[in-house]
Design a protein around this motif. Structure first.
Motif, mmCIF file in Angstrom:
data_model
loop_
_atom_site.group_PDB
_atom_site.id
_atom_site.type_symbol
_atom_site.label_atom_id
_atom_site.label_comp_id
_atom_site.label_asym_id
_atom_site.label_seq_id
_atom_site.Cartn_x
_atom_site.Cartn_y
_atom_site.Cartn_z
ATOM 1 N N HIS A 99 0.837 -1.200 0.000
ATOM 2 C CA HIS A 99 0.000 0.000 0.000
ATOM 3 C C HIS A 99 0.872 1.251 0.000
ATOM 4 O O HIS A 99 0.684 2.166 -0.805
ATOM 5 C CB HIS A 99 -0.928 0.006 1.212
ATOM 6 C CG HIS A 99 -1.680 1.280 1.368
ATOM 7 N ND1 HIS A 99 -1.178 2.347 2.091
ATOM 8 C CD2 HIS A 99 -2.866 1.688 0.856
ATOM 9 C CE1 HIS A 99 -2.043 3.342 2.030
ATOM 10 N NE2 HIS A 99 -3.076 2.976 1.288
ATOM 11 N N THR A 113 -4.550 12.949 -5.787
ATOM 12 C CA THR A 113 -5.690 12.211 -5.248
ATOM 13 C C THR A 113 -5.595 10.754 -5.671
ATOM 14 O O THR A 113 -5.271 10.459 -6.821
ATOM 15 C CB THR A 113 -7.025 12.800 -5.763
ATOM 16 O OG1 THR A 113 -7.092 14.179 -5.414
ATOM 17 C CG2 THR A 113 -8.219 12.072 -5.175
ATOM 18 N N ARG A 115 -7.788 6.998 -5.692
ATOM 19 C CA ARG A 115 -9.129 6.432 -5.565
ATOM 20 C C ARG A 115 -9.028 4.927 -5.705
ATOM 21 O O ARG A 115 -8.062 4.388 -6.266
ATOM 22 C CB ARG A 115 -10.095 7.018 -6.582
ATOM 23 C CG ARG A 115 -9.862 6.513 -7.977
ATOM 24 C CD ARG A 115 -10.943 6.938 -8.923
ATOM 25 N NE ARG A 115 -10.708 6.252 -10.185
ATOM 26 C CZ ARG A 115 -11.566 6.148 -11.140
ATOM 27 N NH1 ARG A 115 -12.742 6.703 -11.017
ATOM 28 N NH2 ARG A 115 -11.274 5.501 -12.239
ATOM 29 N N TYR A 129 -8.198 0.084 4.495
ATOM 30 C CA TYR A 129 -8.064 1.354 3.787
ATOM 31 C C TYR A 129 -8.385 2.543 4.692
ATOM 32 O O TYR A 129 -7.690 3.560 4.653
ATOM 33 C CB TYR A 129 -8.927 1.371 2.527
ATOM 34 C CG TYR A 129 -8.441 0.395 1.493
ATOM 35 C CD1 TYR A 129 -7.148 0.474 0.987
ATOM 36 C CD2 TYR A 129 -9.254 -0.630 1.024
ATOM 37 C CE1 TYR A 129 -6.675 -0.427 0.043
ATOM 38 C CE2 TYR A 129 -8.793 -1.535 0.079
ATOM 39 C CZ TYR A 129 -7.508 -1.430 -0.406
ATOM 40 O OH TYR A 129 -7.045 -2.322 -1.328
ATOM 41 N N TRP A 134 -8.006 6.505 3.730
ATOM 42 C CA TRP A 134 -9.007 6.464 2.656
ATOM 43 C C TRP A 134 -10.390 6.668 3.256
ATOM 44 O O TRP A 134 -10.682 6.168 4.346
ATOM 45 C CB TRP A 134 -8.957 5.132 1.927
ATOM 46 C CG TRP A 134 -7.681 4.863 1.205
ATOM 47 C CD1 TRP A 134 -6.535 4.332 1.731
ATOM 48 C CD2 TRP A 134 -7.411 5.107 -0.175
ATOM 49 N NE1 TRP A 134 -5.568 4.231 0.757
ATOM 50 C CE2 TRP A 134 -6.082 4.693 -0.423
ATOM 51 C CE3 TRP A 134 -8.162 5.627 -1.228
ATOM 52 C CZ2 TRP A 134 -5.493 4.788 -1.673
ATOM 53 C CZ3 TRP A 134 -7.585 5.713 -2.475
ATOM 54 C CH2 TRP A 134 -6.261 5.300 -2.691
ATOM 55 N N GLU A 135 -11.251 7.385 2.515
ATOM 56 C CA GLU A 135 -12.615 7.629 2.977
ATOM 57 C C GLU A 135 -13.594 7.391 1.842
ATOM 58 O O GLU A 135 -13.302 7.747 0.695
ATOM 59 C CB GLU A 135 -12.768 9.071 3.458
ATOM 60 C CG GLU A 135 -11.906 9.400 4.658
ATOM 61 C CD GLU A 135 -12.062 10.852 5.104
ATOM 62 O OE1 GLU A 135 -12.627 11.672 4.345
ATOM 63 O OE2 GLU A 135 -11.601 11.163 6.209
ATOM 64 N N ASP A 137 -16.336 8.185 -0.742
ATOM 65 C CA ASP A 137 -16.672 9.493 -1.308
ATOM 66 C C ASP A 137 -18.097 9.547 -1.868
ATOM 67 O O ASP A 137 -18.464 10.498 -2.540
ATOM 68 C CB ASP A 137 -15.657 9.901 -2.380
ATOM 69 C CG ASP A 137 -15.754 9.065 -3.648
ATOM 70 O OD1 ASP A 137 -16.608 8.149 -3.731
ATOM 71 O OD2 ASP A 137 -14.970 9.327 -4.577
ATOM 72 N N TYR A 151 -13.621 4.815 -2.697
ATOM 73 C CA TYR A 151 -12.872 5.534 -1.676
ATOM 74 C C TYR A 151 -11.924 6.521 -2.354
ATOM 75 O O TYR A 151 -11.471 6.290 -3.462
ATOM 76 C CB TYR A 151 -12.035 4.562 -0.836
ATOM 77 C CG TYR A 151 -12.792 3.869 0.269
ATOM 78 C CD1 TYR A 151 -12.510 4.127 1.594
ATOM 79 C CD2 TYR A 151 -13.796 2.947 -0.024
ATOM 80 C CE1 TYR A 151 -13.183 3.483 2.613
ATOM 81 C CE2 TYR A 151 -14.476 2.292 0.988
ATOM 82 C CZ TYR A 151 -14.166 2.568 2.304
ATOM 83 O OH TYR A 151 -14.848 1.931 3.313
ATOM 84 N N ARG A 152 -11.623 7.596 -1.646
ATOM 85 C CA ARG A 152 -10.642 8.594 -2.103
ATOM 86 C C ARG A 152 -9.695 8.911 -0.952
ATOM 87 O O ARG A 152 -10.032 8.763 0.214
ATOM 88 C CB ARG A 152 -11.319 9.881 -2.563
ATOM 89 C CG ARG A 152 -12.010 9.748 -3.884
ATOM 90 C CD ARG A 152 -12.331 11.110 -4.494
ATOM 91 N NE ARG A 152 -13.061 10.936 -5.724
ATOM 92 C CZ ARG A 152 -12.512 10.746 -6.905
ATOM 93 N NH1 ARG A 152 -11.210 10.741 -7.025
ATOM 94 N NH2 ARG A 152 -13.245 10.575 -7.979
ATOM 95 N N ARG A 153 -8.551 9.422 -1.361
ATOM 96 C CA ARG A 153 -7.559 9.840 -0.367
ATOM 97 C C ARG A 153 -6.698 10.919 -0.979
ATOM 98 O O ARG A 153 -6.266 10.804 -2.139
ATOM 99 C CB ARG A 153 -6.694 8.633 0.002
ATOM 100 C CG ARG A 153 -5.575 9.003 0.952
ATOM 101 C CD ARG A 153 -4.561 7.904 1.071
ATOM 102 N NE ARG A 153 -3.292 8.523 1.392
ATOM 103 C CZ ARG A 153 -2.405 8.014 2.189
ATOM 104 N NH1 ARG A 153 -2.614 6.842 2.744
ATOM 105 N NH2 ARG A 153 -1.286 8.648 2.436
#
Length: 157
Positions: A99, A113, A115, A129, A134-135, A137, A151-153
């Motif tokens: 990761h 960004t 994803r 994650y 990561w959250e 979206d 997810y995005r980060r």
């Protein structure tokens, strides 16, 4: 050691993915939708390995991650296409190291960004994650009828 995936890794990667899927997704991906080694082998033999890296432990590949910068048409966004660790090697830090390697590759490509998509019912993966920034979206989809979430980060500097 993490190294770029090579064509000669194709069968090993196919077998690793199938084992990982059967271990992680058995409770929510129907048997008839589970990938086969033949299907995954064809994918690894015919698609580009660009952005794919493996964890090679003394000649034995036990994990793989693939990153695709600009896949959604935005050159500042990179997609984490897959992160799989052989079930026998899980819990030893392989997934975390792959990761982190993927995040570094995204940043090196100039992306701001990241994803990824994961199955909604993949509690283990979602927790992995989330623990790494990561959250969800709000993006939702389905792979062969199995619900997915996006997810995005932020990748930072």
């Amino acid at each position: 050691m993490i190294r770029p995936a090579r064509r000669e890794d194709a069968r090993t990667l196919a077998e690793l993915e199938v084992r990982a899927w059967r271990w992680a997704y058995v409770d929510f991906v129907p048997e008839e939708e589970m990938p086969t080694v033949t299907e995954r082998l064809e994918r690894w033999e015919t698609r580009t390995l660009e952005g794919a890296s493996v964890w090679d432990q003394d000649g034995l590949v036990v994990g793989v991650v693939q990153v695709r910068p600009g896949e959604d048409g935005d050159p500042r966004t990179a997609t984490l296409r897959g992160l799989y660790v052989d079930p026998a090697a899980q819990g030893a830090g392989v997934g975390s190291r792959l990761h982190d390697h993927a995040i570094g590759a995204m940043q090196a490509a100039g992306c701001t960004t990241g994803r990824l998509w994961t199955f909604a019912a993949n509690g283990h993966g979602r927790a992995f994650y989330a623990a790494r920034g990561w959250e969800p979206d709000g993006g939702e989809g389905a792979w062969r009828g199995v619900p997915e979430v996006r997810y995005r980060r932020a990748l930072g500097a």
